[in-house]
Scaffold this motif. Structure first.
Motif, PDB file in Angstrom:
ATOM      1  N   ASP A 112      -0.639   9.093  -1.078  1.00 56.68           N
ATOM      2  CA  ASP A 112      -2.081   9.228  -0.888  1.00 56.68           C
ATOM      3  C   ASP A 112      -2.284  10.444  -0.004  1.00 56.68           C
ATOM      4  O   ASP A 112      -1.683  10.537   1.071  1.00 56.68           O
ATOM      5  N   ARG A 115     -16.394  11.506  -8.060  1.00 57.00           N
ATOM      6  CA  ARG A 115     -15.466  10.830  -7.162  1.00 57.00           C
ATOM      7  C   ARG A 115     -15.931   9.412  -6.832  1.00 57.00           C
ATOM      8  O   ARG A 115     -15.146   8.479  -6.756  1.00 57.00           O
ATOM      9  N   HIS A 145      -4.181   3.851   5.900  1.00 57.30           N
ATOM     10  CA  HIS A 145      -4.201   4.775   7.046  1.00 57.30           C
ATOM     11  C   HIS A 145      -4.976   4.215   8.237  1.00 57.30           C
ATOM     12  O   HIS A 145      -5.065   4.848   9.275  1.00 57.30           O
ATOM     13  N   HIS A 159      -6.595   0.280  -2.464  1.00 56.19           N
ATOM     14  CA  HIS A 159      -7.345   1.199  -3.322  1.00 56.19           C
ATOM     15  C   HIS A 159      -8.209   0.481  -4.359  1.00 56.19           C
ATOM     16  O   HIS A 159      -9.264   0.962  -4.750  1.00 56.19           O
ATOM     17  N   HIS A 213      -4.484  11.477   2.006  1.00 58.13           N
ATOM     18  CA  HIS A 213      -5.021  11.353   3.364  1.00 58.13           C
ATOM     19  C   HIS A 213      -4.041  10.755   4.368  1.00 58.13           C
ATOM     20  O   HIS A 213      -4.419  10.362   5.469  1.00 58.13           O
ATOM     21  N   ILE A 265      -7.104  -0.649   4.789  1.00 56.43           N
ATOM     22  CA  ILE A 265      -6.738   0.657   4.243  1.00 56.43           C
ATOM     23  C   ILE A 265      -5.476   1.151   4.939  1.00 56.43           C
ATOM     24  O   ILE A 265      -5.367   1.112   6.165  1.00 56.43           O
ATOM     25  N   CYS A 277     -10.834   5.604   5.067  1.00 56.20           N
ATOM     26  CA  CYS A 277      -9.877   5.902   6.128  1.00 56.20           C
ATOM     27  C   CYS A 277     -10.351   7.079   6.977  1.00 56.20           C
ATOM     28  O   CYS A 277      -9.743   7.392   7.989  1.00 56.20           O
TER      29      CYS A 277
HETATM   30  S1  SF4 Z   1      -8.943   8.508   1.040  1.00 59.93           S
HETATM   31 FE1  SF4 Z   1      -8.535   6.698   2.277  1.00 59.93          FE
HETATM   32  S2  SF4 Z   1     -10.152   5.264   1.796  1.00 59.93           S
HETATM   33 FE2  SF4 Z   1     -10.176   6.866   0.248  1.00 59.93          FE
HETATM   34  S3  SF4 Z   1      -8.891   6.094  -1.387  1.00 59.93           S
HETATM   35 FE3  SF4 Z   1      -7.516   7.288  -0.110  1.00 59.93          FE
HETATM   36  S4  SF4 Z   1      -6.701   5.798   1.386  1.00 59.93           S
HETATM   37 FE4  SF4 Z   1      -8.473   4.851   0.421  1.00 59.93          FE
END
Ligand code: SF4
Lengths: 469, 198
Positions: free
Chosen positions: A130, A435, A111, A65, A132, A109, A347
């Motif tokens: 996280d 963001r 994911h 991150h 995602h 990353i 990701c």
């Molecule tokens: S959404 Fe994916 S790329 Fe974006 S901060 Fe979270 S883990 Fe990292």
């Protein structure tokens, strides 16, 4: 005969250690990913309680991150970031947790590296601090994001406490048209359901469009499921899933693999099983998408106009505030809008397939002068593929540079921030105010739409640039 | 981490009628770099609350002396977006103990209860009444009663009940958390783990 069950039920029920009376289920977690931002306080909490990590082999740590995407061999300049990275390394070492930190060959990353190394498998429960984490649902796993208290919970007890969500099925029939990628499919679905339309649900995707999708594409879809408010999304494992997993570093091998395959083949929704909500869409209605507002539900086909306030579900006051932030007005055409930055990565779209798509458009063209482009692979493995497949050469000849893996401008915690007021066509997942940097204006889109903007300098329909490929 | 027990809260409230307040607004990502849980309240709603030169924005509700209290009243779909628990920490650290809205994002709701904030979901009509009452009198008080699961506008006595599951209610009223509960069933979990195929 037993009652027909959904895929979600089968996986969930197999993980319930205990039903709490008038409360949540105690759910066993097979895999837990941690990163530097949401884990330090969890480890402090653990120490405060004097509790050890219960199953250190089920947790995997990666730094992503906060990491720089240039000069990763140098010490991290931002002191607070360096602190978090050091804390992750220390905590992982102390508790015997596998750690792929900055500079590690497998770093990337969270994911992206989980699936790529075969850590993610069908039928698992997977959590990470996280949102995602839903990405891993592409493999037929129940995967979702948790808060830091829950990270502590999983470290201490390998369980979390969750009420069972409601079930939704989203079916997309037909074949995706020219220039329509998995990102367009999910952006379209979110624009139809709104940013909160699936709150309280867990989604299963079904239909021809998903059956024909690669694992990369399925990951993009499940990744963004969270953007309609859902806890997560999943797709039943099939031959595509098994082909992807076979032979990956940490995938089961030999006899263990042979034993698991028949089990995995049972992981699908039985005929007659019911959902709390069933939605169906037609692939023919989907064109390359782009967002114009400050939540991922505010998107439309790239050739469309920005909708009038009285036609949107989400309430016109916040809608107008959103357009004002973006510097847009109702009824304007998206095509031709000026763009300053292009971000390929995250990701959502930082995998090899995304770089292939981007390269297919920029090949033989030049980056537009007004564009600053940040191309950030999701992992070192993706970075290597980009080089091995000759994609790097295509990118370089077109005037682009490749950066080093990490979350980067997806959440702008490192120095990759879009400046205030600037427009970014971004392949990431969130277009919230600020963001991608304070005051930044984000247009979410697929790698093809991003590439089209990168070579023309404005919002462009990629289909017009595809004839040469 | 221990938090204050929650039973009955009487307080004036801070109104924030915006819809879709996401956790990136509640606490922007660049403030997530701490390795300890402290000081997050200072950066609550950072970019809405302060100008670039760190002077407070006079027209933002947290900077208006008229409004104060331990209850934050938000518009629909409060807490959407990122799973960062830091958003709930920031709200708690600032001094709020309860957030009222007509609709909450799932993870935010979970995170709030885990850190000792009571999320109270009311009907859109009741939410409108609360906003109207605060507009008429910024010092108007609300009573949030966890044992009876009711929220009341004290000036008029208008009241609505809210849902919370018994287990979470028990935790909040006693200041317990899920980890205390799970640690008490360690053996059961260890036995279960043996049955997993991977
Ligand atoms: S959404 Fe994916 S790329 Fe974006 S901060 Fe979270 S883990 Fe990292």
């Amino acid at each position: 005969m037993s009652t027909p069950q959904t895929l979600f039920d089968k996986v969930w029920d197999a993980h319930v250690v205990r039903h709490v009376k008038d409360g949540p289920d105690v759910l066993f977690i097979d895999r837990h990913f941690i990163h530097e931002v949401t884990s330090p306080v969890a480890f402090l909490g653990l120490e405060g309680r004097g509790a050890p990590v219960m199953f250190s082999g089920r947790t995997f740590a990666t730094a992503d991150h906060n990491t720089p995407t240039l000069n990763q061999h140098l010490p991290v300049a931002d002191l607070l970031s360096a602190n978090q990275l050091a804390a992750l390394e220390r905590n992982a070492a102390k508790h015997n947790i596998s750690h792929w930190g900055l500079g590690h060959i497998k770093n990337g990353i969270v994911h992206v590296v989980g699936p790529e190394n075969g850590i993610t498998l069908p039928g698992m429960t997977i959590v990470c601090g996280d949102s995602h984490t839903s990405t891993h649902g592409a493999f037929g796993a129940i995967a979702f994001g948790i808060g830091t208290s829950e990270v502590e919970m999983v470290l201490a007890t390998q369980c979390i406490m969750q009420p069972k969500p409601k079930k939704m099925r989203i079916t997309v029939n037909g074949k995706a048209g020219k220039g329509v990628l998995s990102k367009d499919v999910i952006l379209y679905i979110i624009s139809q359901t709104s940013a909160s339309g699936a709150t309280g649900y867990f989604v299963e995707y079904a239909g021809e469009v998903f059956e024909n999708m690669s694992m990369e594409g399925r990951m993009t879809v499940c990744n963004m499921t969270i953007e309609m408010g859902a806890r997560g999304g999943m797709i039943a494992p099939d031959q595509t899933t098994l082909d992807y997993l076979k032979g990956r570093e940490l995938s089961p091998k030999g006899e263990q693999w042979d034993k698991l395959v028949p089990y995995w083949q049972t992981l699908k929704t039985d005929e007659g099983a019911t959902f709390d909500l069933d939605l169906t869409f037609d692939a023919a209605d989907i064109e390359p998408q782009i967002t114009y507002g400050t939540n991922p539900g505010l998107g439309t086909g790239v050739t469309h106009q920005i909708p009038m306030a009285d036609t949107v579900k989400d309430g016109s006051a916040s809608y107008k505030k959103s357009l004002q932030y973006m510097g847009f007005a109702e009824n304007e055409t998206m095509l031709g809008k000026p763009v300053d930055f292009v971000f390929l990565g995250s990701c959502t779209n930082g995998r090899i397939e995304d770089f292939r798509a981007f390269a297919s458009i920029v090949k033989g063209r030049q980056k537009a002068d007004n564009i600053t482009a940040w191309l950030v692979p999701g992992s070192h493995v993706v970075e290597k593929q980009i080089k091995d497949e000759g994609i790097l050469d295509i990118l370089t000849q077109a005037g682009f540079e490749l950066r080093q893996p990490g979350c980067s401008a997806c959440l702008a915690m490192n120095e990759d921030k879009i400046p205030a007021g600037k427009y970014a066509v971004s392949t990431s997942n969130r277009n919230f105010e600020g963001r991608q940097g304070p005051g930044a204006r984000t247009l979410l889109a697929s790698p093809l739409v991003a590439a089209a903007a990168a070579v023309t300098g404005v919002v462009t329909d990629p289909r017009g640039l595809m004839d040469n490929v | 981490m221990a938090y204050e027990k929650f039973t009955i809260l009487r307080s004036s409230a801070v109104p924030m009628p915006n819809e879709n307040v996401d956790t990136d607004q509640i606490i922007p990502a660049r403030f997530l770099k701490a390795t300890e849980r402290k000081g997050f309240g200072d950066n609550l709603f950072r970019d809405w609350r302060y100008n670039n030169d760190n002077t407070p924005k006079a027209d933002f509700v947290l900077n208006m002396p008229t409004y104060s209290g331990k209850i934050l009243v938000g518009g629909k779909n409060f807490g959407s977006g990122s799973s960062r628990e830091h958003a709930a920490w920031a709200i708690y650290d600032y001094g709020f103990r309860c957030v009222v809205s007509s609709f909450f994002a799932d993870i935010f709701q979970n995170n709030s209860i885990n850190v000792g904030i009571l999320p109270v979901q009311v009907s859109p009509e009741f939410l409108e009444k609360i906003f109207a009452a605060i507009e008429a009198n910024p010092k108007t008080e609300l009573e949030v009663n966890l044992p009876t699961q009711t929220i009341t506008l004290l000036a008029t006595g208008e009241s609505e009940s809210f849902a919370i599951n018994e287990y979470k209610k028990h935790n909040l009223t006693n200041g317990y958390d899920d980890i205390d509960y799970l640690l008490s069933m360690e053996e059961e979990i260890a036995v279960f783990a043996e049955t997993r195929p991977f």
